[in-house]
Enzyme design. Structure first.
Site, mmCIF file in Angstrom:
data_model
loop_
_atom_site.group_PDB
_atom_site.id
_atom_site.type_symbol
_atom_site.label_atom_id
_atom_site.label_comp_id
_atom_site.label_asym_id
_atom_site.label_seq_id
_atom_site.Cartn_x
_atom_site.Cartn_y
_atom_site.Cartn_z
ATOM 1 N N HIS A 64 15.071 25.676 60.320
ATOM 2 C CA HIS A 64 15.770 24.396 60.147
ATOM 3 C C HIS A 64 14.926 23.230 60.697
ATOM 4 O O HIS A 64 15.346 22.520 61.615
ATOM 5 C CB HIS A 64 17.150 24.437 60.827
ATOM 6 C CG HIS A 64 18.102 23.406 60.283
ATOM 7 N ND1 HIS A 64 19.451 23.618 60.168
ATOM 8 C CD2 HIS A 64 17.892 22.143 59.821
ATOM 9 C CE1 HIS A 64 20.033 22.544 59.668
ATOM 10 N NE2 HIS A 64 19.099 21.627 59.453
ATOM 11 N N ARG A 90 22.267 23.455 53.443
ATOM 12 C CA ARG A 90 22.978 24.130 54.526
ATOM 13 C C ARG A 90 23.082 25.606 54.145
ATOM 14 O O ARG A 90 23.245 25.930 52.960
ATOM 15 C CB ARG A 90 24.398 23.575 54.699
ATOM 16 C CG ARG A 90 24.468 22.217 55.340
ATOM 17 C CD ARG A 90 24.131 22.266 56.832
ATOM 18 N NE ARG A 90 24.247 20.958 57.470
ATOM 19 C CZ ARG A 90 23.217 20.112 57.656
ATOM 20 N NH1 ARG A 90 22.002 20.441 57.275
ATOM 21 N NH2 ARG A 90 23.415 18.954 58.257
ATOM 22 N N ILE A 118 17.244 23.805 51.244
ATOM 23 C CA ILE A 118 17.001 22.919 52.391
ATOM 24 C C ILE A 118 18.291 22.174 52.737
ATOM 25 O O ILE A 118 18.262 21.171 53.444
ATOM 26 C CB ILE A 118 15.875 21.899 52.106
ATOM 27 C CG1 ILE A 118 16.135 21.178 50.778
ATOM 28 C CG2 ILE A 118 14.519 22.574 52.116
ATOM 29 C CD1 ILE A 118 15.411 19.884 50.643
ATOM 30 N N GLU A 154 22.810 30.314 61.837
ATOM 31 C CA GLU A 154 21.629 29.877 62.603
ATOM 32 C C GLU A 154 21.915 29.944 64.097
ATOM 33 O O GLU A 154 23.035 29.623 64.512
ATOM 34 C CB GLU A 154 21.280 28.428 62.207
ATOM 35 C CG GLU A 154 20.873 28.319 60.757
ATOM 36 C CD GLU A 154 20.655 26.875 60.304
ATOM 37 O OE1 GLU A 154 20.599 25.975 61.155
ATOM 38 O OE2 GLU A 154 20.555 26.673 59.093
HETATM 39 P P1 NAP Z 1 23.278 12.480 49.376
HETATM 40 O O1 NAP Z 1 22.403 11.310 49.105
HETATM 41 O O2 NAP Z 1 24.717 12.267 49.638
HETATM 42 O O3 NAP Z 1 23.105 13.497 48.154
HETATM 43 C C1 NAP Z 1 23.905 14.601 47.964
HETATM 44 C C2 NAP Z 1 23.998 14.884 46.479
HETATM 45 O O4 NAP Z 1 24.731 16.098 46.297
HETATM 46 C C3 NAP Z 1 24.710 13.789 45.717
HETATM 47 O O5 NAP Z 1 23.908 13.414 44.636
HETATM 48 C C4 NAP Z 1 25.998 14.431 45.241
HETATM 49 O O6 NAP Z 1 26.358 13.939 43.940
HETATM 50 C C5 NAP Z 1 25.626 15.912 45.211
HETATM 51 N N1 NAP Z 1 26.777 16.784 45.436
HETATM 52 C C6 NAP Z 1 27.687 16.709 46.433
HETATM 53 N N2 NAP Z 1 28.600 17.686 46.303
HETATM 54 C C7 NAP Z 1 28.266 18.382 45.201
HETATM 55 C C8 NAP Z 1 28.826 19.510 44.545
HETATM 56 N N3 NAP Z 1 29.939 20.091 44.990
HETATM 57 N N4 NAP Z 1 28.232 19.962 43.429
HETATM 58 C C9 NAP Z 1 27.119 19.355 42.952
HETATM 59 N N5 NAP Z 1 26.534 18.297 43.535
HETATM 60 C C10 NAP Z 1 27.098 17.804 44.643
HETATM 61 O O7 NAP Z 1 22.740 13.305 50.616
HETATM 62 P P2 NAP Z 1 21.236 13.475 51.131
HETATM 63 O O8 NAP Z 1 20.917 12.415 52.095
HETATM 64 O O9 NAP Z 1 20.340 13.662 49.961
HETATM 65 O O10 NAP Z 1 21.388 14.843 51.970
HETATM 66 C C11 NAP Z 1 21.839 16.007 51.330
HETATM 67 C C12 NAP Z 1 22.095 17.109 52.326
HETATM 68 O O11 NAP Z 1 20.873 17.703 52.711
HETATM 69 C C13 NAP Z 1 22.739 16.703 53.657
HETATM 70 O O12 NAP Z 1 24.136 16.537 53.535
HETATM 71 C C14 NAP Z 1 22.369 17.858 54.567
HETATM 72 O O13 NAP Z 1 23.353 18.869 54.541
HETATM 73 C C15 NAP Z 1 21.085 18.390 53.947
HETATM 74 N N6 NAP Z 1 19.945 18.128 54.850
HETATM 75 C C16 NAP Z 1 19.311 19.174 55.432
HETATM 76 C C17 NAP Z 1 18.251 18.941 56.282
HETATM 77 C C18 NAP Z 1 17.517 20.062 56.923
HETATM 78 O O14 NAP Z 1 17.018 19.879 58.025
HETATM 79 N N7 NAP Z 1 17.392 21.223 56.288
HETATM 80 C C19 NAP Z 1 17.835 17.639 56.558
HETATM 81 C C20 NAP Z 1 18.508 16.595 55.949
HETATM 82 C C21 NAP Z 1 19.562 16.857 55.086
HETATM 83 P P3 NAP Z 1 27.892 13.931 43.460
HETATM 84 O O15 NAP Z 1 28.684 13.293 44.576
HETATM 85 O O16 NAP Z 1 27.865 13.141 42.196
HETATM 86 O O17 NAP Z 1 28.272 15.353 43.238
HETATM 87 C C1 8YV Z 2 19.212 17.972 61.566
HETATM 88 C C2 8YV Z 2 19.823 17.976 59.243
HETATM 89 O O1 8YV Z 2 20.103 16.976 61.787
HETATM 90 O O2 8YV Z 2 19.975 15.667 58.871
HETATM 91 C C3 8YV Z 2 20.482 16.771 58.698
HETATM 92 O O3 8YV Z 2 21.542 16.944 58.059
HETATM 93 O O4 8YV Z 2 20.202 19.073 58.984
HETATM 94 C C4 8YV Z 2 18.673 17.827 60.161
HETATM 95 O O5 8YV Z 2 17.967 16.649 59.992
HETATM 96 C C5 8YV Z 2 18.145 17.981 62.584
HETATM 97 O O6 8YV Z 2 17.865 19.314 62.764
HETATM 98 C C6 8YV Z 2 18.514 17.330 63.891
HETATM 99 O O7 8YV Z 2 19.712 17.801 64.352
#
Ligand code: NAP
Ligand code: 8YV
Length: 313
Positions: free
Chosen positions: A273, A226, A224, A255
């Site tokens: 997504h 990237r 979930i 995508e």
């Molecule tokens: P966050 O709070 O910054 O958490 C990211 C975690 O990943 C941190 O604990 C970090 O710990 C770890 N990390 C970073 N780089 C790493 C690496 N190279 N190896 C191992 N661990 C690593 O971010 P979040 O708010 O949870 O969001 C995480 C990500 O989810 C977003 O950046 C986005 O890309 C994705 N996302 C996707 C969707 C979707 O629609 N599918 C929606 C929302 C978010 P350390 O810094 O200690 O390594």
């Molecule tokens: C998208 C996401 O932003 O927050 C992220 O990192 O990947 C998603 O929440 C959402 O599709 C709206 O652009």
């Protein structure tokens, strides 16, 4: 302000209600920039709207990029930050929705919810029962990326009776959860692996053939994060070779294009997504994006600058 598509109509309208906006066109960027570049002070975008170096460089008065999403790998920080361009994102408000999606995918793959639904719709039930499946309760699940969303996923997994372990580059201070030293070490210890790290060059291909082989033939991968974080070719090869059991994917390399080598498989569940795509969460993300813009326009502190900026704002 420059609106970089795709943006929800609600967000585009809300920005336009407060500020003069122009929309980044699909073609003829030179003409557009000749007309508007000197006036643009802010960009509003989402993760699927790239803000590359050439766009930032073309806007001499650009002061802020307000990203509608927590991940901001779509923004060229190496160009923006040295120039003093601020960047905001939308952390925290989407944790519940994204964590729900992680659980939905894990449950769907493990219990074969989509395949079982097809089984009923295609009239196959009268010919015999659907095969038995595996449950999440009693299993061990690894979280690659124990941050805001990873933590919300862990809480839900424990409520389902799963044991949780994780890997980050650094251990989470005070966490009682077992820590693994590397993605492969984590994969080797768990039944299912959920990927929640940020995108970008530092995590590109982090989940590779070695990690998938460590997960093993009964293992399930959920992404979930990237599409770039998982080596998609290695994943398809691992599925085709029976080297992992299945996958649940909300994100993909290219995508919105998903290869038929994935769409034709029964052992994967594929989402477009949509992890944060609930009414409540998208409204909260839009509000936060807008509030960051308002704060910047008023010269007030930003609500949610990206971590790279937090010491400076
Ligand atoms: P966050 O709070 O910054 O958490 C990211 C975690 O990943 C941190 O604990 C970090 O710990 C770890 N990390 C970073 N780089 C790493 C690496 N190279 N190896 C191992 N661990 C690593 O971010 P979040 O708010 O949870 O969001 C995480 C990500 O989810 C977003 O950046 C986005 O890309 C994705 N996302 C996707 C969707 C979707 O629609 N599918 C929606 C929302 C978010 P350390 O810094 O200690 O390594
Ligand atoms: C998208 C996401 O932003 O927050 C992220 O990192 O990947 C998603 O929440 C959402 O599709 C709206 O652009």
């Amino acid at each position: 302000m420059l609106l970089v598509p795709p943006l929800s109509p609600a967000l585009a309208d809300a920005v336009a209600a407060s500020y003069r906006t122009v929309r980044w066109p699909e073609t003829d960027h030179e003409t557009f920039l000749a007309e508007h570049a000197a006036d643009i002070v802010a960009i509003v975008c989402t993760n699927s709207g790239a803000v590359p170096a050439r766009l930032i460089d073309a806007l001499p008065r650009l002061g802020i990029v307000a990203n509608h999403g927590v991940g901001y790998d779509n923004v060229d920080l190496d160009t923006a930050l040295p120039r003093g361009v601020l960047v905001t994102h939308t952390p925290d408000v989407l944790d519940d929705a994204v964590a729900e999606t992680a659980l939905a995918l894990l449950l769907a793959v493990r219990r074969q919810v989509v395949a079982a639904d097809r089984f009923v719709r295609e009239g196959r039930w009268p010919q015999g029962p659907f095969p038995l499946t595996d449950q999440v309760a009693g299993s061990t699940v690894g979280i690659l990326g124990m941050g805001r969303i990873g933590g919300a996923v862990a809480t839900r997994l424990e409520a389902f009776g799963a044991s949780v372990r994780y890997h980050n580059r650094r251990q989470v201070p005070g966490s009682r959860l077992p820590y693994a030293e590397s993605p492969a070490a984590l994969a080797a210890e768990v039944d299912s692996l959920i990927v929640v790290v940020p995108g970008g060059s530092s995590t590109e291909g982090l989940v590779d053939a070695e990690v998938l082989d460590a997960l093993g033939p009964d293992g399930v991968l959920i992404n979930i994060a990237r599409g770039s974080v998982v080596d998609q070719d290695a994943l398809i090869e691992a599925l085709e070779g029976g080297r992992i059991r299945g996958a649940g994917l909300d994100v993909f390399r290219d995508e919105p294009h998903v290869p038929t080598t994935l769409t034709e498989r029964e052992d994967v569940v594929l989402l477009p997504h949509v992890a944060s795509g609930t009414h409540a969460t998208r409204a909260a993300m839009e509000r936060l994006t807008l509030d960051n813009l308002h704060a910047w326009m008023r010269g007030e502190p930003l609500l949610t600058p990206i971590p790279e900026l937090r010491d400076r704002t």
